[in-house]
Design an enzyme around this catalytic site. Sequence first.
Site, PDB file in Angstrom:
ATOM      1  N   HIS A  14      10.771  -4.399   4.417  1.00 58.14           N
ATOM      2  CA  HIS A  14      11.965  -4.941   3.750  1.00 58.14           C
ATOM      3  C   HIS A  14      13.159  -4.733   4.679  1.00 58.14           C
ATOM      4  CE1 HIS A  14      14.993  -5.721   0.663  1.00 58.14           C
ATOM      5  NE2 HIS A  14      14.017  -6.287  -0.020  1.00 58.14           N
ATOM      6  N   ASP A  20       6.674  -7.441  -3.849  1.00 62.40           N
ATOM      7  CA  ASP A  20       5.615  -8.462  -3.860  1.00 62.40           C
ATOM      8  C   ASP A  20       4.212  -7.903  -3.696  1.00 62.40           C
ATOM      9  OD1 ASP A  20       8.054 -10.270  -2.138  1.00 62.40           O
ATOM     10  OD2 ASP A  20       7.289 -10.792  -4.125  1.00 62.40           O
TER      11      ASP A  20
END
Length: 396
Positions: free
Chosen positions: A273, A331
Site C-alpha cells: 500500500h 483487497d
Amino acid sequence: QTGMFTYDPGFLSTASCQSAITYIDGDKGELLYRGYPIEQLAVNCDFLETCHLLLYGELPNATQKADFTKLVTNHTMVNEQMQFFLRGFRRDAHPMAVMTGLVGGLSAFYHDSTDINNPEHREIAAIRLIAKMPTLVAMAYKYSIGQPFMYPKNSLSYAGNFTHMMFGTPCEEYKVSPVIEKALDRIFILHADHEQNASTSTVRLCGSSGTNPFAAIAAGVACLWGPAHGGANEAALNMLEDIQRNGGIEKIGEFIKQVKDKNSNVKLMGFGHRVYKNYDPRAKLMQQTCNEVLDELGLGNDPLFKLAKTLEKIALEDDYFVQRKLYPNVDFYSGIVQRAIGIPVSLFTAIFALARTVGWIAQLNEMIGDPEYKIGRPRQLFTGSVKRDVKPLAER
Ligand code: SDX
C-alpha cells in the site's frame, strides 16, 4: 499545523488538498472516518449510519437515522430507460465496463437539474448515488446471467435490498440471509472512504471543473477498475485460485520466488500500500469477517481461506516483504468473503465502487463546498524537444 494534526514540511508539499473526512496513519495502521476508528464503526454501526457520518460529519441519532434511511430508500429505483442503455452491452461485458457506462448515464437524467454549486442539489445527488448504486450493480449482474431485473424492495435494509436484487427472482419470495446481509454491510463500511486515493483524487479533479456529480463519480469508477487499485480484489482471488489449482499450500514457496523475481512482473495481489507501511486495519477486519461468515456458512475449512492465511504468514516472515513493509491490504481477504456469499469474482470491484461512492461524493461535496476551491490544474516538468522549425515534407 491543521487543527489537531501537525505535519512535517516535506509531507505538506505532497498533500493535494485539505480534508476533514478520513484520516490515515500509515505507520500505525490507523484509519478514522470523521475521527471514529474503523474498528469501532465496523462493529457498532451499519453502512447507512457510516454514510451519514461521512456526508454530514456526525453519526446520526435514532431520528436522523430513520429520516436518512427513508430518504435513501425512496431513491433506490432508476429510470426505466436505464435498462435499455444496459441492454446495449454484450452479456459478458465486464461489470466495471457496464458500471462506468451506467453511472455516467445517470447524468443524462439529472445534469440539467443539478447545479453543483447549490448545496441542496449536492445533497440530493449524494442521496441518489448512494441509493442507486446497489440497483445498478444488481442490474449489471442480472443482465450478465440472463435473469430479469429485480426492483428494489423498500421494506428491506440497504444490504438486504442489494442481496434481494442480486439473488431474488420474480418466481418466489426471496428470504434475505442475515449472515450475507451483515457481511455485505461490513464490506461496504470497510470500503466507504480512504482519503485521497487514486479514484477519489480522480473524482475531485474531475468535479473541480464544475461537471455534474454523476459524471465525476463515473470517472472514479473508471479509475477504481485498475488492478493496482480497486481491481486488486478480483486479481487477488484469481491469484489464490491459480495457486490452489497448481498445488495449493505446497506451491506457495514457488509462487513467492516468482514474486521476488524482478523479471516475472508477478505481484502478491492484495499486498502492499502506498500509505500503509503497517497492517491495513481493514485487512484485519476483513479476515475476522471471513472467519465469522465461513463459520456461519459451515465453510470453516475453506481451502482458499487457509491458503490465504498461510500465504500471509509466509510473506510476513520473508525479508523481501518485511524490508519493503508489504502487508495485506483491504483487497487480500475481501474476495474470499464475497465468493463465500455467492458474489461472482467479476463483480468484486463493482461492489467496491458501490461502497466507495459515499466516500467519493462526500469528498467531492467537501471540495465544492469550500468557497476557495478552483478547477484543478496539475503542472509538469517538461522533458521534450526544445523549440524547432517545421521542415517542408520533401526535406523531412
Ligand atoms: C487499494 O490508495 C489507497 O488508499 C487505495 C485503497 C483504497 O481504499 O482506496 O487502499 C485500495 O487500491 C489497495 C491496494 C490494492 N492493490 C494491490 O493489492 C496490488 C498489489 N500492490 C501493489 O501494486 C502496490 O503495493 C501498490 C500499488 C498498492 C502500492 O505500490 P507503491 O506504494 O507504489 O509501492 P511500489 O510499487 O513502489 O513498491 C515498493 C516495492 C517495489 O519493489 P522494489 O522496486 O523496491 O524492489 O515493493 C514492491 C515493488 O515491486 N511491491 C510488491 C508489491 N507491492 C509493492 N512486490 C510484490 N507484491 C506486491 N503486492
